[in-house]
Write a protein that holds these residues in place. Structure first.
Motif, PDB file in Angstrom:
ATOM      1  N   PHE A  30      -9.237   1.314  56.166  1.00  8.66           N
ATOM      2  CA  PHE A  30      -7.965   1.008  55.512  1.00  8.66           C
ATOM      3  C   PHE A  30      -7.975   1.369  54.017  1.00  8.66           C
ATOM      4  CE2 PHE A  30      -7.794  -2.086  59.098  1.00  8.66           C
ATOM      5  CZ  PHE A  30      -6.611  -1.641  59.678  1.00  8.66           C
ATOM      6  N   LYS A  31      -8.801   2.339  53.635  1.00  5.45           N
ATOM      7  CA  LYS A  31      -8.921   2.667  52.209  1.00  5.45           C
ATOM      8  C   LYS A  31      -7.620   3.218  51.643  1.00  5.45           C
ATOM      9  CE  LYS A  31     -11.111   7.133  53.276  1.00  5.45           C
ATOM     10  NZ  LYS A  31     -12.364   7.906  53.195  1.00  5.45           N
ATOM     11  N   ASP A  32      -6.860   3.962  52.423  1.00  3.79           N
ATOM     12  CA  ASP A  32      -5.587   4.506  51.928  1.00  3.79           C
ATOM     13  C   ASP A  32      -4.563   3.390  51.714  1.00  3.79           C
ATOM     14  OD1 ASP A  32      -6.611   7.057  51.970  1.00  3.79           O
ATOM     15  OD2 ASP A  32      -5.794   7.540  53.938  1.00  3.79           O
ATOM     16  N   GLN A  33      -4.605   2.379  52.569  1.00  6.28           N
ATOM     17  CA  GLN A  33      -3.676   1.247  52.437  1.00  6.28           C
ATOM     18  C   GLN A  33      -4.137   0.256  51.376  1.00  6.28           C
ATOM     19  OE1 GLN A  33      -4.953   2.494  55.184  1.00  6.28           O
ATOM     20  NE2 GLN A  33      -3.594   2.367  56.957  1.00  6.28           N
ATOM     21  N   GLY A  34      -5.441   0.246  51.091  1.00 10.39           N
ATOM     22  CA  GLY A  34      -5.969  -0.661  50.076  1.00 10.39           C
ATOM     23  C   GLY A  34      -5.970  -2.117  50.488  1.00 10.39           C
ATOM     24  N   TYR A  35      -6.116  -2.395  51.785  1.00  8.40           N
ATOM     25  CA  TYR A  35      -6.093  -3.784  52.245  1.00  8.40           C
ATOM     26  C   TYR A  35      -7.326  -4.534  51.750  1.00  8.40           C
ATOM     27  CZ  TYR A  35      -2.436  -2.349  55.556  1.00  8.40           C
ATOM     28  OH  TYR A  35      -1.285  -1.867  56.126  1.00  8.40           O
ATOM     29  N   LYS A  36      -7.118  -5.744  51.245  1.00 13.16           N
ATOM     30  CA  LYS A  36      -8.197  -6.625  50.806  1.00 13.16           C
ATOM     31  C   LYS A  36      -8.228  -7.828  51.737  1.00 13.16           C
ATOM     32  CE  LYS A  36      -9.043  -4.046  47.199  1.00 13.16           C
ATOM     33  NZ  LYS A  36     -10.263  -3.210  47.147  1.00 13.16           N
ATOM     34  N   ILE A  37      -9.353  -8.062  52.361  1.00  9.45           N
ATOM     35  CA  ILE A  37      -9.435  -9.084  53.399  1.00  9.45           C
ATOM     36  C   ILE A  37      -9.168 -10.483  52.866  1.00  9.45           C
ATOM     37  CG2 ILE A  37     -11.908  -9.585  53.218  1.00  9.45           C
ATOM     38  CD1 ILE A  37      -9.862  -9.110  56.457  1.00  9.45           C
ATOM     39  N   ASP A  38      -9.398 -10.713  51.566  1.00  9.34           N
ATOM     40  CA  ASP A  38      -9.178 -12.040  51.008  1.00  9.34           C
ATOM     41  C   ASP A  38      -7.762 -12.236  50.474  1.00  9.34           C
ATOM     42  OD1 ASP A  38      -9.508 -10.238  48.988  1.00  9.34           O
ATOM     43  OD2 ASP A  38     -10.723 -11.539  47.713  1.00  9.34           O
ATOM     44  N   ASN A  39      -6.919 -11.205  50.636  1.00  6.08           N
ATOM     45  CA  ASN A  39      -5.538 -11.314  50.148  1.00  6.08           C
ATOM     46  C   ASN A  39      -4.639 -10.402  50.980  1.00  6.08           C
ATOM     47  OD1 ASN A  39      -3.327 -12.000  48.575  1.00  6.08           O
ATOM     48  ND2 ASN A  39      -3.765 -10.431  47.035  1.00  6.08           N
ATOM     49  N   ILE A  40      -4.369 -10.815  52.205  1.00  2.00           N
ATOM     50  CA  ILE A  40      -3.625  -9.981  53.142  1.00  2.00           C
ATOM     51  C   ILE A  40      -2.210 -10.520  53.311  1.00  2.00           C
ATOM     52  CG2 ILE A  40      -3.557  -9.081  55.501  1.00  2.00           C
ATOM     53  CD1 ILE A  40      -6.532  -9.413  55.645  1.00  2.00           C
ATOM     54  N   SER A  41      -1.237  -9.607  53.300  1.00  2.00           N
ATOM     55  CA  SER A  41       0.157 -10.013  53.514  1.00  2.00           C
ATOM     56  C   SER A  41       0.468 -10.004  55.007  1.00  2.00           C
ATOM     57  CB  SER A  41       1.101  -9.047  52.794  1.00  2.00           C
ATOM     58  OG  SER A  41       1.097  -7.779  53.429  1.00  2.00           O
ATOM     59  N   GLU A  42       1.623 -10.570  55.369  1.00 10.29           N
ATOM     60  CA  GLU A  42       2.016 -10.641  56.777  1.00 10.29           C
ATOM     61  C   GLU A  42       2.178  -9.249  57.387  1.00 10.29           C
ATOM     62  OE1 GLU A  42       5.282 -13.189  57.529  1.00 10.29           O
ATOM     63  OE2 GLU A  42       4.444 -14.882  56.428  1.00 10.29           O
ATOM     64  N   GLU A  61       0.661  -6.557  56.518  1.00 10.18           N
ATOM     65  CA  GLU A  61      -0.667  -5.954  56.657  1.00 10.18           C
ATOM     66  C   GLU A  61      -1.388  -6.488  57.888  1.00 10.18           C
ATOM     67  OE1 GLU A  61      -1.358  -5.267  51.846  1.00 10.18           O
ATOM     68  OE2 GLU A  61      -2.405  -6.870  52.904  1.00 10.18           O
ATOM     69  N   ILE A  62      -1.239  -7.784  58.146  1.00 15.03           N
ATOM     70  CA  ILE A  62      -1.855  -8.388  59.330  1.00 15.03           C
ATOM     71  C   ILE A  62      -1.362  -7.696  60.597  1.00 15.03           C
ATOM     72  CG2 ILE A  62      -1.842 -10.455  60.780  1.00 15.03           C
ATOM     73  CD1 ILE A  62      -3.724 -10.946  58.654  1.00 15.03           C
ATOM     74  N   GLU A  63      -0.063  -7.475  60.676  1.00 19.97           N
ATOM     75  CA  GLU A  63       0.515  -6.808  61.836  1.00 19.97           C
ATOM     76  C   GLU A  63      -0.058  -5.400  61.992  1.00 19.97           C
ATOM     77  OE1 GLU A  63       4.942  -6.941  62.774  1.00 19.97           O
ATOM     78  OE2 GLU A  63       4.708  -4.846  62.181  1.00 19.97           O
ATOM     79  N   ASP A  64      -0.192  -4.676  60.901  1.00 20.86           N
ATOM     80  CA  ASP A  64      -0.726  -3.319  60.924  1.00 20.86           C
ATOM     81  C   ASP A  64      -2.195  -3.315  61.350  1.00 20.86           C
ATOM     82  OD1 ASP A  64      -0.743  -0.530  60.575  1.00 20.86           O
ATOM     83  OD2 ASP A  64      -1.445  -0.721  58.506  1.00 20.86           O
ATOM     84  N   ILE A  65      -2.955  -4.294  60.869  1.00 19.45           N
ATOM     85  CA  ILE A  65      -4.378  -4.387  61.220  1.00 19.45           C
ATOM     86  C   ILE A  65      -4.552  -4.615  62.717  1.00 19.45           C
ATOM     87  CG2 ILE A  65      -6.451  -5.822  60.963  1.00 19.45           C
ATOM     88  CD1 ILE A  65      -5.511  -6.232  57.994  1.00 19.45           C
ATOM     89  N   PHE A  66      -3.801  -5.553  63.281  1.00 19.57           N
ATOM     90  CA  PHE A  66      -3.911  -5.805  64.714  1.00 19.57           C
ATOM     91  C   PHE A  66      -3.424  -4.603  65.530  1.00 19.57           C
ATOM     92  CE2 PHE A  66      -3.734 -10.485  63.578  1.00 19.57           C
ATOM     93  CZ  PHE A  66      -5.035 -10.743  63.979  1.00 19.57           C
ATOM     94  N   SER A  67      -2.400  -3.918  65.048  1.00 14.86           N
ATOM     95  CA  SER A  67      -1.919  -2.715  65.735  1.00 14.86           C
ATOM     96  C   SER A  67      -3.010  -1.650  65.767  1.00 14.86           C
ATOM     97  CB  SER A  67      -0.669  -2.175  65.040  1.00 14.86           C
ATOM     98  OG  SER A  67       0.402  -3.085  65.137  1.00 14.86           O
ATOM     99  N   SER A  68      -3.710  -1.487  64.656  1.00 14.85           N
ATOM    100  CA  SER A  68      -4.789  -0.493  64.584  1.00 14.85           C
ATOM    101  C   SER A  68      -5.967  -0.866  65.470  1.00 14.85           C
ATOM    102  CB  SER A  68      -5.269  -0.348  63.133  1.00 14.85           C
ATOM    103  OG  SER A  68      -4.226   0.111  62.305  1.00 14.85           O
ATOM    104  N   ALA A  69      -6.151  -2.168  65.688  1.00 16.99           N
ATOM    105  CA  ALA A  69      -7.282  -2.624  66.493  1.00 16.99           C
ATOM    106  C   ALA A  69      -7.008  -2.569  67.992  1.00 16.99           C
ATOM    107  CB  ALA A  69      -7.653  -4.053  66.100  1.00 16.99           C
ATOM    108  N   PHE A  70      -5.762  -2.872  68.402  1.00 18.77           N
ATOM    109  CA  PHE A  70      -5.502  -3.084  69.838  1.00 18.77           C
ATOM    110  C   PHE A  70      -4.417  -2.200  70.453  1.00 18.77           C
ATOM    111  CE2 PHE A  70      -7.067  -7.298  68.315  1.00 18.77           C
ATOM    112  CZ  PHE A  70      -8.216  -7.372  69.084  1.00 18.77           C
ATOM    113  N   ALA A  71      -3.435  -1.760  69.680  1.00 21.81           N
ATOM    114  CA  ALA A  71      -2.229  -1.152  70.272  1.00 21.81           C
ATOM    115  C   ALA A  71      -2.299   0.367  70.318  1.00 21.81           C
ATOM    116  CB  ALA A  71      -0.989  -1.604  69.493  1.00 21.81           C
ATOM    117  N   SER A  72      -2.961   0.896  71.341  1.00 15.50           N
ATOM    118  CA  SER A  72      -3.034   2.352  71.471  1.00 15.50           C
ATOM    119  C   SER A  72      -1.810   2.925  72.174  1.00 15.50           C
ATOM    120  CB  SER A  72      -4.300   2.753  72.230  1.00 15.50           C
ATOM    121  OG  SER A  72      -4.286   2.186  73.535  1.00 15.50           O
ATOM    122  N   ASP A  73      -1.132   2.111  73.008  1.00 13.22           N
ATOM    123  CA  ASP A  73       0.010   2.629  73.772  1.00 13.22           C
ATOM    124  C   ASP A  73       1.187   1.650  73.812  1.00 13.22           C
ATOM    125  OD1 ASP A  73      -1.174   0.720  75.321  1.00 13.22           O
ATOM    126  OD2 ASP A  73      -1.340   1.955  77.134  1.00 13.22           O
TER     127      ASP A  73
END
Length: 280
Positions: free
Chosen positions: A140-152, A154-166
């Protein structure tokens, strides 16, 4: 005479304490040095993985899909999986480095390339992915996500990147969960699917940052929830005018209203139970 013995006794005790303190300090220095070396070695392994993944991705970027390329790609994915199994140690998920599979399914963009790097395992109804903080930050370097300060969002995007391939993950409620000190934890209730419409929430997610690892957990909601009448009315009234507009306002309504509904707290508790898979 007895005072001389007392003085000698105190001197001996003092010397012993100094020896103990020196031994403790020396032991602490050795432990810190070992930990520093372990961290440096792990960082080298993580960098090796990232470089190998990037070079492999470039190699397959313009390849045409056929049986030979498919076999070659699978072999390359297994090489990366072996690297991850060695890197993701220690972990709070038993045997994930032995039985977990790499979350990267393919290098071909048209069939789902780009999933978050990590090892994923399945326990009954739960999917659990583990990655390291460094690999997470690199992804997530392009997005600049910081695990100790995540917005709502960003959370949705993180889970999408982890689980939602289709399919698409749409958050209707995200919240921080207070657990132990130095542990970051978040929960999310969502509408998951390939289509948009006035559906009810159907999935639960949890994110935990603990020590040097990040855990992402997913579980379907098995029981059918009651719809929010206000939100359903908004969606139905605007559907003929614009399907996308109706969907947007329907989800916004859920974001505002669902936490006040009686169904919210049981789902929140279910997410807290999911987190206990990582934090005992």
């Amino acid at each position: 005479m007895k005072y001389i013995y007392l003085v000698l006794f105190l001197i001996i005790v003092s010397c012993n304490e100094k020896v103990k303190n020196n031994d403790l300090k020396e032991s602490s220095k050795i432990s810190q040095k070992i930990k520093k070396n372990d961290n440096e070695n792990k960082r080298k392994e993580e960098l090796t993985y990232v470089r190998k993944r990037n070079s492999t991705s470039e190699y397959f970027e313009n390849k045409e899909f056929n049986d030979s390329i498919y076999d070659e790609m699978n072999d390359s994915i297994l090489v990366l999986e072996k690297l991850l199994q060695h890197i993701i140690l220690p972990t709070k998920v038993e045997d994930i480095n032995k039985t977990g599979q790499i979350n990267l399914e393919t290098f071909l963009p048209e069939i789902g390339f780009g999933m978050l790097d990590g090892l994923i395992t399945y326990k009954e109804e739960v999917s659990l992915l583990c990655t390291t903080s460094f690999i997470f930050s690199d992804y997530f370097k392009d997005q600049g996500y910081k695990i100790d300060n995540i917005s709502e969002s960003e959370i949705e995007d993180i889970f999408s990147s982890a689980f939602a391939s289709d399919y698409v993950i749409t958050s209707i409620k995200t919240f921080k969960i207070n657990v132990k000190e130095n542990i970051q934890a978040y929960g999310m209730i969502s509408l998951d699917g390939q289509d948009i419409g006035p559906f009810k929430p159907n999935a639960l997610y949890a994110l935990v940052s603990y020590e040097d690892n990040i855990y992402l957990i997913n579980k379907s909601i098995k029981r059918e929830l009651k719809g929010l009448e206000k939100c359903t009315t908004i969606g139905n009234n605007e559907y003929e005018e614009s399907e996308e507009k109706a969907w947007k306002h329907y989800c916004e309504c859920y974001e505002q209203q669902f936490s006040h509904n009686e169904q919210f707290l049981p789902l929140k508790k279910e997410i807290e139970e999911m987190i206990k898979l990582v934090i005992k």
